[in-house]
Design a protein around this motif. Sequence first.
Motif: not given
Length: 790
Positions: A587-603
Amino acid sequence: MTTKPLRIRKAAVLGAGVMGAQIAAHLTNAGVETVLFDLPAKDGPKNGIAVKAIQHLAKLKPAPLGEKSLAKSILPADYDEHLAQLKDCDLVIEAIAERMDWKLDLYKKVATHLPEHAVIASNTSGLSINTLAEALPENLRHRFCGVHFFNPPRYMHLVELIPNKATDANVLDGLEGFLTTALGKGVVIARDTPNFIGNRIGVFSMLSTMVHTQAFGLGFDAVDALTGPAIGRPKSATYRTADVVGLDTMAHVIQTMADTLPDDPWHKYFKAPEWLAALIEQGALGQKNGAGFYRKNGKTIEVLDLSKQDYVPSEQKASDEVAAILAIKDPAEKFGKLRESSDPQAQFLWACFRDLFHYTAYHLADIAETARDVDFAIRWGYGWKLGPFETWQAAGWQQVAQWIDEDIQAGKAMSDAPLPAWVTDGRRGVHHAAGSFAPAKGEDLPRSKHSVYERQLFPDPILDEKAPEGETVWENDGVRLWTLGDDRIGILSFKTKMNTVNDHVLDGIQQAVRVAEEKLDAMVIWQTSEPFSAGADLKGALGLLQEGKLAEFEAMVANFQATSMAIKYAQIPVVAAVRGLCLGGGCEFQMHSARTVAALESYIGLVEAGVGLLPAGGGLKEIATRCSASPVGDAFDNVKRYFETVAMAKVAGSALEAKAFGLLRESDVVVFNSFELLYVAKQQARALAESGYRPPLPARHVTVAGDTGTATFKAMLVNMLEGYFISKHDYEIASRIADTLCGGEIERGSEVDEVWLLALERKHFVALAQMEKTQARIAHTMKTGKPLRN
């Protein structure tokens, strides 16, 4: 093949039962304005039935809505007052009870209110689409088809599309594109035959399992031990599934097969077994009223024992011999041993597979165009790892076909119908490099050329399909940086189990960023299989602590933070492509990314508190930074919404909920079809790169809530501690989370920088990690997979 897109601005669902309400919920998840219709209520507001159905959505598990507040967006309606709402709907889905007469009456009632441009569809699970089409005016029939969602519609990947003889091909193509991308579904085109593909084969499989249960004298729980994960099927196996579906529903579907398939060579078996009928007569309908094949007695799960005519504790498992056979990796050897074994459980399993293969091959030409359609329908609609044809082919096509034929000749099979000639024409199976077998054409057909599938760079593979490998740019023991094609966008994938984060992954990410800055335009973090990441490698961390290597442990934490910062301040855009679990460090890695693309079924969640720690890969620092940058509210008000989420180790139940939690940003993108995730992430990375991407400037002026904010949080925690809602160790963890989020022991409104916040994270993380109770939590979680409340 380029397909004209179907634009759905507004939809209506006719019927507010369990399926209709959940279909409306999922359309709303996808941002489609949706009207939910039902009969006028006898008391109170006329739309009261639909109102109650919408309210009930919040109580259902698994949750039909991606985020609870979306319920307010569904418009409740009734057929007396609101039919005018249909006039501007682009899609109308009928989802009332499986009664042909009721459906035909409803179509006549709504037909004059339907706009000519609308697509009209029935969610019937098996009634004739052509017969239903006849109830519509002729000018609407070309825009009518079956669209069969599986339950629960948000989560089950399969949707069967069933055209009637007049359905316009462009309408069908447009709907396939909409269902695939907007709703995230796997679409299979079915023929207009009773129960279509999924239920025709899936229900037969359950029915034949029931027949063989009786023939071999096995207990219901023993059968479930054999027909669940042991053979690549869901935990609910056969009889637990029947309980969940409802035994009355199961009997109704079986009766439908009996009524609509009089010429089926297996017709004599299309009846509910006596014991199933007896359970229904007694009102034991399964999970919905507490008893069926199983019931819960206190904490004990009990199963019906037919010989005792009573429930007994459930304990039967696979026999030692069959458990050993099922553990064999080679499918051919496994099937051979099942067939030759004299163990009743082995004979039972062989009989179940034999009759499933026989039935599926016999009916393939009637129900589907290709064998691929059948396998995908069963995998996506019933949750099997392999479809029936894939299972057969993996086990050795010709050998298994010979065994089936021998059993037919010996009168052991459920039907004496011969295998189709194509089964024994020397083929090695039905799935090949050129495509999957289509019996009507006598040749293999490739996958659909529909333009929507160009978005699936790694589609769900059928047996023996080889995924593209790409070209490796750089790798170490933890990660691989690679490219797919020549678009100069790197893909970074982890090599660890559950994509956890260890030293090799940390060092690998940092080096991959440096390589990407030198050789590529952008980088996407995407895993070749779920999850995105289950977080830090706890085993390695606990080992360092137990060995007393505190300096090495502190260095690991610092390296974790350095990795997050490398992602954030990379000179090329780093996009996180998230699906499945995204916990802790992930979660922390995606928080630091320039953008996150997440599938709906992401927990997604910062779950460290569950193992007695706090997020220390920059997650709390990033929250404090975001709160400071918010144009509304002060530092404490903004951080308050995050505190409970982190302190209680909450995990968002969808990407939409992760946005509500603040773990995803408003600018982050939610994708409904996980097979489109990499495509969309690469498009986002390309767009950022083309727009002259620059990383953010270092956060040197973060306004924090200070010691006043921490004191306020601690006051809340004391009340919870005294009320026995949390333990003393929970209080210790949450207090340290509060101190970090509020910037430490400084005045409210002070400004700090990222370095200060990262140091606070490290200090509290290392202090907690040395505590006996934290180490006990880590060890317990590693052993059981469950949190320990100590």
